[in-house]
Enzyme design. Structure first.
Site, mmCIF file in Angstrom:
data_model
loop_
_atom_site.group_PDB
_atom_site.id
_atom_site.type_symbol
_atom_site.label_atom_id
_atom_site.label_comp_id
_atom_site.label_asym_id
_atom_site.label_seq_id
_atom_site.Cartn_x
_atom_site.Cartn_y
_atom_site.Cartn_z
ATOM 1 N N GLN A 13 4.267 7.632 -5.945
ATOM 2 C CA GLN A 13 4.179 6.357 -6.463
ATOM 3 C C GLN A 13 5.869 5.694 -6.316
ATOM 4 O O GLN A 13 6.376 6.776 -5.670
ATOM 5 C CB GLN A 13 3.281 5.842 -7.914
ATOM 6 C CG GLN A 13 2.682 5.466 -7.632
ATOM 7 C CD GLN A 13 1.195 7.188 -7.590
ATOM 8 O OE1 GLN A 13 2.052 7.661 -8.911
ATOM 9 N NE2 GLN A 13 0.281 7.182 -7.076
ATOM 10 N N LYS B 90 7.253 8.112 2.012
ATOM 11 C CA LYS B 90 7.658 9.564 1.104
ATOM 12 C C LYS B 90 7.325 11.282 1.746
ATOM 13 O O LYS B 90 7.504 11.143 1.901
ATOM 14 C CB LYS B 90 7.709 9.219 -0.449
ATOM 15 C CG LYS B 90 8.014 8.824 -1.481
ATOM 16 C CD LYS B 90 7.811 8.807 -3.213
ATOM 17 C CE LYS B 90 6.104 8.481 -3.257
ATOM 18 N NZ LYS B 90 6.160 6.824 -3.142
ATOM 19 N N GLY C 56 -1.267 7.608 -1.551
ATOM 20 C CA GLY C 56 -1.811 8.306 0.114
ATOM 21 C C GLY C 56 -0.140 8.671 0.929
ATOM 22 O O GLY C 56 0.699 7.683 0.678
ATOM 23 N N HIS C 57 0.013 9.488 0.801
ATOM 24 C CA HIS C 57 0.957 9.876 2.340
ATOM 25 C C HIS C 57 1.311 10.216 3.009
ATOM 26 O O HIS C 57 -0.378 11.140 3.554
ATOM 27 C CB HIS C 57 1.423 11.326 1.219
ATOM 28 C CG HIS C 57 2.093 11.119 -0.275
ATOM 29 N ND1 HIS C 57 2.988 11.630 -0.978
ATOM 30 C CD2 HIS C 57 2.492 9.095 -0.640
ATOM 31 C CE1 HIS C 57 3.537 11.536 -1.957
ATOM 32 N NE2 HIS C 57 3.511 10.583 -2.058
ATOM 33 N N ASP D 280 4.511 3.588 -1.791
ATOM 34 C CA ASP D 280 5.202 3.747 -0.230
ATOM 35 C C ASP D 280 6.102 3.022 0.538
ATOM 36 O O ASP D 280 5.901 1.887 1.644
ATOM 37 C CB ASP D 280 3.910 1.867 -0.279
ATOM 38 C CG ASP D 280 3.218 2.401 -1.281
ATOM 39 O OD1 ASP D 280 1.575 3.182 -0.578
ATOM 40 O OD2 ASP D 280 2.194 0.646 -1.744
HETATM 41 P P1 IMP Z 1 -3.068 3.086 -10.310
HETATM 42 O O1 IMP Z 1 -2.076 4.078 -10.699
HETATM 43 O O2 IMP Z 1 -4.560 3.462 -9.643
HETATM 44 O O3 IMP Z 1 -3.825 2.970 -12.060
HETATM 45 O O4 IMP Z 1 -2.943 1.468 -10.411
HETATM 46 C C1 IMP Z 1 -1.858 1.127 -10.532
HETATM 47 C C2 IMP Z 1 -0.954 0.352 -9.838
HETATM 48 O O5 IMP Z 1 -0.094 1.047 -9.092
HETATM 49 C C3 IMP Z 1 -1.337 -0.652 -8.807
HETATM 50 O O6 IMP Z 1 -0.640 -1.427 -8.701
HETATM 51 C C4 IMP Z 1 -1.684 0.190 -7.888
HETATM 52 O O7 IMP Z 1 -1.476 -1.074 -6.828
HETATM 53 C C5 IMP Z 1 -0.041 0.793 -8.284
HETATM 54 N N1 IMP Z 1 -0.275 2.140 -7.145
HETATM 55 C C6 IMP Z 1 -0.995 3.238 -7.471
HETATM 56 N N2 IMP Z 1 -0.531 4.646 -6.805
HETATM 57 C C7 IMP Z 1 -0.058 3.292 -6.033
HETATM 58 C C8 IMP Z 1 0.974 4.560 -4.639
HETATM 59 O O8 IMP Z 1 0.594 5.430 -4.228
HETATM 60 N N3 IMP Z 1 1.348 3.593 -4.293
HETATM 61 C C9 IMP Z 1 1.303 2.155 -4.258
HETATM 62 N N4 IMP Z 1 0.992 1.206 -5.554
HETATM 63 C C10 IMP Z 1 0.422 2.314 -6.137
#
Ligand code: IMP
Length: 424
Positions: free
Chosen positions: A224, A16, A40-41, A13
Site C-alpha cells: 500500500q 513498488k 498487488g505487486h 500502486d
Molecule cells: P483494505 O486494505 O482492503 O481494508 O482497503 C482499505 C483501502 O485501502 C481501500 O481504499 C483500498 O482500495 C485501499 N488499498 C488496499 N490495498 C491497496 C493497495 O495495495 N494499493 C492501493 N490501494 C489499496
C-alpha cells in the site's frame, strides 16, 4: 551491506513491485512487514507479468531469501495459490521463502465480515474485501489467531471455537444469520493447509538478525502507501496497518537503529483506488489520458484507479513521516505527450493557502489545488537508458519534483520492465 526500506509514498500502486524486484537482485533478504493479500505487486519480466499479493516480490530472484514478517496478516489461500502459479512458471521458492510464526492469519470469517461491514457502511472505504480490517481488528482485540497458534494442535481448536462462537453471535445479532460459520469446516481446512505451509515457518526476526550480523543486505518491502497508513493516512479511508517506515520495526522485529535508508516509491503523477479525498484528482481529458496510457487498473480488485497531478504536499509529508532519503520516480513515461504538466504546490482551504499536507479527510475534501505549470515533452522516453539522454523538459520536471519534494530522485522508471530503469 545495507538495510533499506522501500515504501509507497502516495496511496499505493506507485510501482513498488517493479522497484522492489530491481532492488531485490542486490539484496540477500527481502521482508514484507504489513498488509496482506490486499497488496498487488506487479512485476514484468521478459513480457511475462506476475502479480503477487501475499508473497514478497523478492521471490522472483533465485538468490534472494524472502520472508513474511509478523506484522503481515497472512492469507493462506492466496499464499498457496501464488505458490502454484509460481511453480507453473518454473519458480519453486521452497527453502528461500519463510513466514513468521507470529503473523496473524486471515480466517475465512474475516473476509465475510469485511464484506458485511463495508456493505453496511454509509461512507464506504472501498476495501479490497480481503479481510484485512477484521483480521487486524482481532489482533488488536487480542482474540486473533497466529500461524503458531494453528500449528499448536491443542490450542488451535480452543481459540478457533471461541472466535467462531463470537463471530456467529455477531452475525446473528446484526444480520439475522444463524450459524454462519462452521467450526469443523474451518478447522479441517486450516489443519490441511497448514500441514503444507508449516515447512515455510521460521522466526523472521532471528533471520533478520543473523543476516544483519553477517553484513548481508536486507530490503523491507512496503505494501500500500503512506496515505493509506492507519495513523498517518487519510483516515478513515485507509488500510488497517502501518504502511509507513515505522511499521518495519514492529512488523518484523528489527531495531530502528539498524535501518540505513528509506527509498520512497513515488509515481510521477498521483493515483488512488477506493474512496476518500484526493485534492489533485482530474475528471477531464488529462485524467483519462493518464488512466489509459498508465493502464491504471487496480492489481488486486481490477477497479479503475482515480488519476491526478503530482502533489508536492503529499511528497513532502511522505518524506517527513517516512524519513525518505531518496525517491524512485515511476511511470514518468506516461506523462509524455502532454503539452503542459501541472504540479500541486499548495492547497486553497477556505481563505488560506496551506503549504503542508493535513491528514484529515474532512479538510482535504474542501481543499482546492494550487498549481505550478511546467512544459511537457513529446518524445517516447521508454527506451532511454541514460539520464542525460532524457529530453530537457523531462529533466526539468524531475529537477522541479526534487525541489518541491525536498528529496533527491535516485531511480527514474520509464516502463514496466526491469531494464526500463535509469539510475540518476
Ligand atoms: P483494505 O486494505 O482492503 O481494508 O482497503 C482499505 C483501502 O485501502 C481501500 O481504499 C483500498 O482500495 C485501499 N488499498 C488496499 N490495498 C491497496 C493497495 O495495495 N494499493 C492501493 N490501494 C489499496
Amino acid at each position: 551491506m545495507s538495510v533499506r526500506i522501500a515504501v509507497g509514498a502516495q496511496w499505493g500502486d506507485e510501482g513498488k513491485g517493479k522497484i522492489i524486484d530491481l532492488l531485490s537482485s542486490r539484496s540477500y533478504l527481502v521482508v514484507r512487514y504489513q498488509g496482506g493479500a490486499n497488496a498487488g505487486h506487479t512485476v514484468k519480466i521478459n513480457e511475462k507479468k506476475f502479480i503477487l499479493h501475499m508473497i514478497p516480490s523478492g521471490v522472483l530472484h533465485e538468490n534472494t531469501v524472502s520472508a513474511i514478517g509478523n506484522g503481515v496478516v497472512f492469507d493462506y489461500e492466496s499464499f498457496i495459490s501464488e505458490l502454484d502459479t509460481l511453480k507453473m512458471e518454473g519458480i519453486n521458492p521452497e527453502g528461500r521463502l519463510f513466514l513468521s510464526p507470529y503473523a496473524h492469519v486471515v480466517m475465512p470469517y474475516h473476509k465475510e465480515i469485511d464484506r458485511a461491514l463495508e456493505n453496511s457502511r454509509k461512507n464506504k472505504i472501498g476495501t479490497t474485501f480481503k479481510g484485512i480490517g477484521p483480521a487486524y481488528q482481532d489482533k488488536i482485540s487480542r482474540c486473533g489467531i497466529r500461524v503458531a497458534d494453528i500449528l499448536d494442535k491443542d490450542y488451535f481448536p480452543i481459540i478457533l471455537k471461541n472466535n467462531i462462537d463470537l463471530k456467529n453471535q455477531m452475525f446473528e445479532a446484526l444480520y439475522r444469520e444463524k450459524d454462519k460459520f462452521d467450526f469443523n469446516k474451518i478447522y479441517n481446512e486450516c489443519l490441511e493447509k497448514f500441514e503444507f505451509i508449516k515447512k515455510y515457518v521460521k522466526d523472521v526476526s532471528i533471520m533478520i538478525d543473523e543476516a544483519y550480523n553477517q553484513n548481508k543486505s536486507i530490503l523491507f518491502e512496503g505494501a500500500q502507501g503512506t496515505l493509506l497508513d492507519i495513523d498517518h493516512g487519510t483516515y478513515p479511508f485507509v488500510t488497517s496497518s502501518n504502511t509507513t517506515s515505522g511499521g518495519v520495526c514492529t512488523g518484523t522485529g528489527i531495531s530502528p537503529t539498524r535501518i540505513d535508508s528509506v527509498l520512497g516509491v513515488m509515481k510521477a503523477y498521483t493515483t488512488r483506488v477506493g474512496n476518500g479525498p484526493f485534492v489533485t484528482e482530474l475528471f477531464d481529458e488529462v485524467g483519462k489520458y493518464l488512466s489509459d496510457k498508465g493502464h491504471e487498473i487496480g492489481a488486486t480488485t481490477g477497479r479503475p484507479r482515480r488519476c491526478g497531478y503530482y502533489d508536492a504536499l503529499i511528497a513532502r509529508y511522505s518524506v517527513r513521516v517516512n524519513g525518505i532519503s531518496s525517491l524512485a520516480l515511476t511511470k514518468i513515461d506516461v506523462l509524455g505527450g502532454l503539452d503542459k504538466i501541472k504540479v500541486c504546490v499548495g492547497y486553497k482551504y477556505k481563505n488560506e493557502i496551506l503549504k503542508e499536507f493535513v491528514p484529515v479527510s474532512n479538510v482535504l475534501e474542501k481543499c482546492e489545488p494550487v498549481y505550478e505549470e511546467l512544459d511537457g515533452w513529446k518524445e517516447d522516453i521508454s527506451e532511454i537508458k541514460n539520464y542525460n539522454d532524457l529530453p530537457l523538459n523531462t529533466r526539468k520536471y524531475i529537477d522541479y519534483i526534487e525541489k518541491v519534494s525536498n528529496v533527491p530522485v535516485e531511480i527514474v522508471s520509464v516502463g514496466p520492465e526491469r531494464n526500463q530503469s535509469i539510475f540518476k
